[in-house]
Design a protein around this motif. Structure first.
Motif, PDB file in Angstrom:
ATOM      1  N   ARG A 123       0.809  -1.396  -0.080  1.00  0.00           N
ATOM      2  CA  ARG A 123       0.043  -0.027  -0.083  1.00  0.00           C
ATOM      3  C   ARG A 123       0.766   1.253  -0.109  1.00  0.00           C
ATOM      4  O   ARG A 123       0.489   2.291  -0.624  1.00  0.00           O
ATOM      5  CB  ARG A 123      -1.108  -0.093   1.225  1.00  0.00           C
ATOM      6  CG  ARG A 123      -2.292  -1.061   0.950  1.00  0.00           C
ATOM      7  CD  ARG A 123      -3.329  -0.969   1.813  1.00  0.00           C
ATOM      8  NE  ARG A 123      -3.779   0.493   1.932  1.00  0.00           N
ATOM      9  CZ  ARG A 123      -4.432   0.865   3.111  1.00  0.00           C
ATOM     10  NH1 ARG A 123      -4.591   0.110   4.160  1.00  0.00           N
ATOM     11  NH2 ARG A 123      -4.972   2.090   3.031  1.00  0.00           N
ATOM     12  N   ARG A 125       3.955   1.558  -1.360  1.00  0.00           N
ATOM     13  CA  ARG A 125       4.377   1.815  -2.487  1.00  0.00           C
ATOM     14  C   ARG A 125       3.493   1.917  -3.583  1.00  0.00           C
ATOM     15  O   ARG A 125       3.819   2.815  -4.672  1.00  0.00           O
ATOM     16  CB  ARG A 125       5.155   0.440  -2.904  1.00  0.00           C
ATOM     17  CG  ARG A 125       6.470   0.002  -2.148  1.00  0.00           C
ATOM     18  CD  ARG A 125       7.136  -1.077  -2.220  1.00  0.00           C
ATOM     19  NE  ARG A 125       8.433  -1.132  -1.633  1.00  0.00           N
ATOM     20  CZ  ARG A 125       9.264  -2.360  -1.812  1.00  0.00           C
ATOM     21  NH1 ARG A 125       8.674  -3.563  -2.465  1.00  0.00           N
ATOM     22  NH2 ARG A 125      10.362  -2.255  -1.173  1.00  0.00           N
ATOM     23  N   GLU A 126       2.057   1.471  -3.613  1.00  0.00           N
ATOM     24  CA  GLU A 126       1.099   1.937  -4.353  1.00  0.00           C
ATOM     25  C   GLU A 126       1.139   3.213  -4.474  1.00  0.00           C
ATOM     26  O   GLU A 126       0.737   4.228  -5.410  1.00  0.00           O
ATOM     27  CB  GLU A 126      -0.035   1.246  -4.317  1.00  0.00           C
ATOM     28  CG  GLU A 126       0.286  -0.371  -4.749  1.00  0.00           C
ATOM     29  CD  GLU A 126      -0.900  -1.453  -4.227  1.00  0.00           C
ATOM     30  OE1 GLU A 126      -1.675  -0.836  -3.501  1.00  0.00           O
ATOM     31  OE2 GLU A 126      -0.863  -2.456  -4.218  1.00  0.00           O
ATOM     32  N   SER A 127       0.894   3.756  -3.373  1.00  0.00           N
ATOM     33  CA  SER A 127       0.411   5.268  -2.763  1.00  0.00           C
ATOM     34  C   SER A 127       1.753   6.262  -3.487  1.00  0.00           C
ATOM     35  O   SER A 127       1.463   7.113  -4.044  1.00  0.00           O
ATOM     36  CB  SER A 127       0.370   5.379  -1.501  1.00  0.00           C
ATOM     37  OG  SER A 127      -0.764   4.943  -0.862  1.00  0.00           O
TER      38      SER A 127
END
Length: 171
Positions: A123, A125-127
């Motif tokens: 999460r 890294r995705e953000s």
């Protein structure tokens, strides 16, 4: 942010961790400490204050020496994105350096890899990857034709480093 580096009342609300008390947090930290660290990031005005605010922030969401974070870091991501788009160059540089550590070399504290059935590291890294458009804009000087300030130069270098990390994460 204004010339005196004090956030407006609207910005103060944007600089709050969202429901930080609903996330696992280091035993030495709490929601109020995290909010104070985010506020301190917004008040950065030179290289020394940037380093101090960066360090304080990482300690409130994890263990900066071990290179770990707790799920509470997820509650800070909207505020960090706000600071990337609205902060002064030194604030932006401190936030970029924090994101480099969080998305790059840091990992969740042992036993805190998951929050609400979602992998915390994924999460984070995705953000950070989703912040790419804002980060790309930080690779440019803010004043066309003028020599960049020391803060702008530091911000540009950190933004380029984070973009490289994002490219590596995407492969």
């Amino acid at each position: 942010m204004s010339e005196d580096h004090r956030p407006s009342p609207f910005a103060l609300n944007a600089l709050k961790a969202i429901d930080a008390d609903k996330y696992a947090t280091p035993e030495w930290s709490n929601a109020a400490a995290i909010d104070m660290a985010l506020l301190r990031l917004s008040e950065v005005h030179d290289a020394n204050s940037a380093m101090e605010a960066y360090d304080q922030f990482l300690w409130t969401v994890g263990d900066n020496h071990k290179g770990t974070f707790y799920p509470v870091v997820l509650s800070t991501l909207p505020a960090l994105q706000y600071l990337l788009t609205q902060g002064e160059p030194w604030t932006q540089q401190a936030v970029l350096e924090s994101l480099i550590d969080l998305a790059g070399t840091f990992a969740p504290e042992a036993g805190h890899e998951w929050h609400m059935e979602q992998a915390v590291q994924a999460r984070v890294r995705e953000s950070v990857i989703a912040m790419r458009p804002a980060i790309e804009g930080l690779t440019l000087s803010t004043v066309d034709g003028a020599a960049p300030s020391e803060g702008e130069e530091a911000r540009v270098a950190s933004a380029a480093e984070l973009l490289e990390l994002i490219d590596d994460l995407g492969t």
